[in-house]
Design an enzyme around this catalytic site. Structure first.
Site, PDB file in Angstrom:
ATOM      1  N   TYR A  42       0.830  -1.209   0.000  1.00 33.12           N
ATOM      2  CA  TYR A  42       0.000   0.000   0.000  1.00 33.12           C
ATOM      3  C   TYR A  42       0.860   1.253   0.000  1.00 33.12           C
ATOM      4  O   TYR A  42       0.424   2.322   0.414  1.00 33.12           O
ATOM      5  CB  TYR A  42      -0.948  -0.008   1.209  1.00 33.12           C
ATOM      6  CG  TYR A  42      -0.235  -0.248   2.522  1.00 33.12           C
ATOM      7  CD1 TYR A  42      -0.138  -1.536   3.067  1.00 33.12           C
ATOM      8  CD2 TYR A  42       0.375   0.785   3.216  1.00 33.12           C
ATOM      9  CE1 TYR A  42       0.533  -1.770   4.254  1.00 33.12           C
ATOM     10  CE2 TYR A  42       1.060   0.566   4.405  1.00 33.12           C
ATOM     11  CZ  TYR A  42       1.137  -0.713   4.919  1.00 33.12           C
ATOM     12  OH  TYR A  42       1.807  -0.933   6.095  1.00 33.12           O
ATOM     13  N   LYS A  60       8.045   8.275   1.224  1.00 28.17           N
ATOM     14  CA  LYS A  60       7.173   7.101   1.190  1.00 28.17           C
ATOM     15  C   LYS A  60       5.742   7.615   1.098  1.00 28.17           C
ATOM     16  O   LYS A  60       5.308   8.402   1.952  1.00 28.17           O
ATOM     17  CB  LYS A  60       7.364   6.242   2.442  1.00 28.17           C
ATOM     18  CG  LYS A  60       6.456   5.005   2.464  1.00 28.17           C
ATOM     19  CD  LYS A  60       6.886   4.020   3.520  1.00 28.17           C
ATOM     20  CE  LYS A  60       6.062   2.735   3.433  1.00 28.17           C
ATOM     21  NZ  LYS A  60       6.636   1.650   4.262  1.00 28.17           N
ATOM     22  N   SER A 110      15.350  10.222   5.017  1.00 28.16           N
ATOM     23  CA  SER A 110      16.690  10.375   4.428  1.00 28.16           C
ATOM     24  C   SER A 110      16.833   9.452   3.225  1.00 28.16           C
ATOM     25  O   SER A 110      16.250   8.374   3.190  1.00 28.16           O
ATOM     26  CB  SER A 110      17.806  10.095   5.429  1.00 28.16           C
ATOM     27  OG  SER A 110      17.427   9.201   6.422  1.00 28.16           O
ATOM     28  N   LEU A 111      17.598   9.931   2.267  1.00 23.00           N
ATOM     29  CA  LEU A 111      17.870   9.162   1.061  1.00 23.00           C
ATOM     30  C   LEU A 111      19.223   8.480   1.228  1.00 23.00           C
ATOM     31  O   LEU A 111      20.215   9.138   1.509  1.00 23.00           O
ATOM     32  CB  LEU A 111      17.904  10.089  -0.168  1.00 23.00           C
ATOM     33  CG  LEU A 111      18.267   9.439  -1.508  1.00 23.00           C
ATOM     34  CD1 LEU A 111      17.258   8.360  -1.886  1.00 23.00           C
ATOM     35  CD2 LEU A 111      18.358  10.495  -2.604  1.00 23.00           C
ATOM     36  N   GLU A 116      21.263  -0.701  -1.473  1.00 21.51           N
ATOM     37  CA  GLU A 116      21.159  -1.860  -0.572  1.00 21.51           C
ATOM     38  C   GLU A 116      22.490  -2.557  -0.353  1.00 21.51           C
ATOM     39  O   GLU A 116      23.269  -2.753  -1.285  1.00 21.51           O
ATOM     40  CB  GLU A 116      20.167  -2.871  -1.173  1.00 21.51           C
ATOM     41  CG  GLU A 116      18.771  -2.316  -1.411  1.00 21.51           C
ATOM     42  CD  GLU A 116      17.879  -3.296  -2.187  1.00 21.51           C
ATOM     43  OE1 GLU A 116      16.793  -2.888  -2.606  1.00 21.51           O
ATOM     44  OE2 GLU A 116      18.289  -4.460  -2.349  1.00 21.51           O
ATOM     45  N   ASP A 155      12.042  -8.150  10.392  1.00 23.81           N
ATOM     46  CA  ASP A 155      12.251  -8.501   8.980  1.00 23.81           C
ATOM     47  C   ASP A 155      13.600  -7.984   8.481  1.00 23.81           C
ATOM     48  O   ASP A 155      13.715  -7.472   7.377  1.00 23.81           O
ATOM     49  CB  ASP A 155      11.100  -7.942   8.128  1.00 23.81           C
ATOM     50  CG  ASP A 155      11.096  -8.551   6.722  1.00 23.81           C
ATOM     51  OD1 ASP A 155      10.509  -7.941   5.808  1.00 23.81           O
ATOM     52  OD2 ASP A 155      11.713  -9.620   6.545  1.00 23.81           O
ATOM     53  N   GLU A 159      18.395  -6.538   2.008  1.00 21.78           N
ATOM     54  CA  GLU A 159      17.648  -5.602   1.148  1.00 21.78           C
ATOM     55  C   GLU A 159      17.230  -4.358   1.908  1.00 21.78           C
ATOM     56  O   GLU A 159      17.056  -3.290   1.313  1.00 21.78           O
ATOM     57  CB  GLU A 159      16.355  -6.237   0.592  1.00 21.78           C
ATOM     58  CG  GLU A 159      16.568  -7.382  -0.355  1.00 21.78           C
ATOM     59  CD  GLU A 159      16.625  -8.738   0.358  1.00 21.78           C
ATOM     60  OE1 GLU A 159      16.094  -9.703  -0.184  1.00 21.78           O
ATOM     61  OE2 GLU A 159      17.220  -8.813   1.454  1.00 21.78           O
TER      62      GLU A 159
HETATM   63  C1  LIG Z   1      13.511  -1.550   1.533  1.00 23.07           C
HETATM   64  C2  LIG Z   1      12.942  -0.353   0.858  1.00 23.07           C
HETATM   65  N1  LIG Z   1      13.939   0.151  -0.127  1.00 23.07           N
HETATM   66  C3  LIG Z   1      14.431   1.393   0.035  1.00 23.07           C
HETATM   67  N2  LIG Z   1      13.913   2.142   1.017  1.00 23.07           N
HETATM   68  C4  LIG Z   1      14.413   3.390   1.263  1.00 23.07           C
HETATM   69  C5  LIG Z   1      15.463   3.951   0.503  1.00 23.07           C
HETATM   70  C6  LIG Z   1      16.015   3.167  -0.577  1.00 23.07           C
HETATM   71  C7  LIG Z   1      17.022   3.652  -1.433  1.00 23.07           C
HETATM   72  C8  LIG Z   1      17.509   2.849  -2.473  1.00 23.07           C
HETATM   73  C9  LIG Z   1      18.518   3.383  -3.360  1.00 23.07           C
HETATM   74  C10 LIG Z   1      19.049   4.645  -3.334  1.00 23.07           C
HETATM   75  N3  LIG Z   1      19.946   4.732  -4.372  1.00 23.07           N
HETATM   76  N4  LIG Z   1      19.949   3.569  -5.018  1.00 23.07           N
HETATM   77  C11 LIG Z   1      19.067   2.734  -4.433  1.00 23.07           C
HETATM   78  C12 LIG Z   1      17.007   1.550  -2.653  1.00 23.07           C
HETATM   79  C13 LIG Z   1      16.014   1.058  -1.828  1.00 23.07           C
HETATM   80  C14 LIG Z   1      15.488   1.861  -0.801  1.00 23.07           C
HETATM   81  C15 LIG Z   1      15.956   5.275   0.909  1.00 23.07           C
HETATM   82  O1  LIG Z   1      16.912   5.839   0.341  1.00 23.07           O
HETATM   83  N5  LIG Z   1      15.359   5.906   1.949  1.00 23.07           N
HETATM   84  C16 LIG Z   1      14.314   5.411   2.639  1.00 23.07           C
HETATM   85  C17 LIG Z   1      13.796   4.134   2.321  1.00 23.07           C
HETATM   86  C18 LIG Z   1      12.721   3.562   2.997  1.00 23.07           C
HETATM   87  C19 LIG Z   1      12.066   4.309   4.070  1.00 23.07           C
HETATM   88  C20 LIG Z   1      10.669   3.796   4.306  1.00 23.07           C
HETATM   89  C21 LIG Z   1      10.496   2.576   4.979  1.00 23.07           C
HETATM   90  C22 LIG Z   1      10.137   3.919   5.634  1.00 23.07           C
HETATM   91  C23 LIG Z   1      11.631  -0.681   0.149  1.00 23.07           C
HETATM   92  C24 LIG Z   1      11.893  -1.717  -0.940  1.00 23.07           C
HETATM   93  C25 LIG Z   1      10.650  -1.180   1.183  1.00 23.07           C
HETATM   94  C26 LIG Z   1      11.108   0.588  -0.471  1.00 23.07           C
END
Ligand SMILES: C[C@@H](Nc1nc2c(c3cc(-c4cn[nH]c4)ccc13)C(=O)N=C/C2=C\CC1CC1)C(C)(C)C
Length: 318
Positions: A42, A60, A110-111, A116, A155, A159
């Site tokens: 969602y 998000k 934050s980015l 991963e 979890d 990843e």
């Molecule tokens: C595991 C998560 N993946 C990711 N969640 C977040 C990233 C994120 C960044 C890259 C990335 C950046 N550059 N290249 C790849 C790849 C995957 C990401 C990020 O920068 N900041 C906050 C994030 C998540 C915050 C939110 C949970 C509260 C899923 C797949 C669930 C979206």
């Protein structure tokens, strides 16, 4: 639009009638959205640039109607509360703002520009022991902080262990987290758990490969379940593959319950010893965070603030 009760003061809804946005309340039009980073059932996480500061964030976006239809409000508030509780520690993705409009909730976070941890393990094949020791230490320090504040991730996997500009870890994705003894009243499954040496919670199964045997057998996830997942992640950094991988989910579960995994011969004795003390079927016999701190695998590592100032070792092919 039905309002999702907010567990934290962050939530702010621009007052549409006034038109003018008050200084610290953000709205969609304050950002330029970029690429999709990942999607949940969602929600979607995208990159975004704040127009006024040019700062880059991850945002998000959560679909309110879907959350209400699937009765997920509780999980959304747990995720927001967990992100808030953990935002002060360098090992977690920080939550800066939340706001909503008619259809969505928005978490501005934050980015982690280097993506991963999983991608680096796959790209390099595996980490040498210096790199594995450093990244394992950051993860253990973050788990210690998380459990100390009553948050169980449930979890953990490569990843959702991200890497920031300085190649330091940022744990994310608290959509399956459990917060112990917290105000949002999800104690139903805990109350009749007399034996609470560690905190327990049920009603959730993590990703197949990293889920602990106790969650598989009677659905009770405790702090030790995150320690099991850490053991799987340490194994994967050193061996290049998770310990429990089988043809399908059922076979993976069987290999977990029967503890059928093999440590490759070229992994050092000290690293093997630690893995064997983490991948233990009975959660009560698994090493605690304090015992992990003392283990010889971490000789030379000081688990204090200096840990987060050390320059990360260069990740290079094994
Ligand atoms: C595991 C998560 N993946 C990711 N969640 C977040 C990233 C994120 C960044 C890259 C990335 C950046 N550059 N290249 C790849 C790849 C995957 C990401 C990020 O920068 N900041 C906050 C994030 C998540 C915050 C939110 C949970 C509260 C899923 C797949 C669930 C979206």
């Amino acid at each position: 639009s039905p309002k999702i009760p907010s567990a934290v003061p962050h939530i702010s809804t621009p007052n549409p009638s006034s038109g003018a946005s008050t200084p610290n309340i953000k709205r969609v039009s304050d950002f330029k959205f970029g690429e999709i980073l990942g999607e949940g059932s969602y929600s979607t996480v995208l990159t975004a640039t704040e127009n006024s500061t040019k700062r880059e964030y991850a945002i998000k976006v959560l679909d309110k109607r879907h959350i209400i239809k699937e009765k997920k409000e509780k999980y959304v508030n747990i995720e927001k509360e967990a992100l808030c509780i953990l935002s002060k520690h360098p090992g977690f993705i920080k939550l800066f703002y939340t706001f909503q409009d008619a259809h969505n909730l928005y978490f501005v976070l934050s980015l982690a520009r280097n993506g991963e941890l999983l991608d680096y393990i796959n790209k390099l094949g595996r980490f040498n022991e210096i790199c594995a020791q450093y990244y394992a230490a950051l993860i253990v320090d973050s788990i210690d902080y998380m459990h100390g504040r009553g948050v169980i991730h449930r979890d953990l996997k490569p990843e959702n262990i991200l890497l920031d500009d300085n190649m330091r870890t940022k744990i994310t994705d608290f959509g399956s987290a459990k917060i112990l003894n917290s105000s949002h009243g999800s104690h139903e499954e805990d109350t009749h758990h007399a034996d609470k040496p560690q905190a327990h919670s049920r009603s959730f199964v993590g990703t197949a490969r990293y889920v602990s045997p106790e969650v598989l057998s009677d659905k009770i996830a405790g702090t030790a379940s995150d320690i099991w997942a850490f053991g799987c992640i340490l194994f994967q950094m050193l061996a290049g593959k998770p310990p429990f991988v089988a043809g399908n989910e059922y076979l993976t579960f069987q290999s977990i319950l029967h503890l059928s995994y093999e440590i490759p011969p070229d992994i050092s004795d000290v690293a093997s010893d630690l893995i064997k003390k983490l991948l233990v079927l009975d959660p009560k016999d698994r090493l605690t965070v304090d015992e992990i701190h003392q283990h010889p695998f971490f000789n030379g590592i000081k688990f204090d603030n200096t840990l987060w100032e050390l320059p990360p070792p260069r990740l290079k092919p094994f």
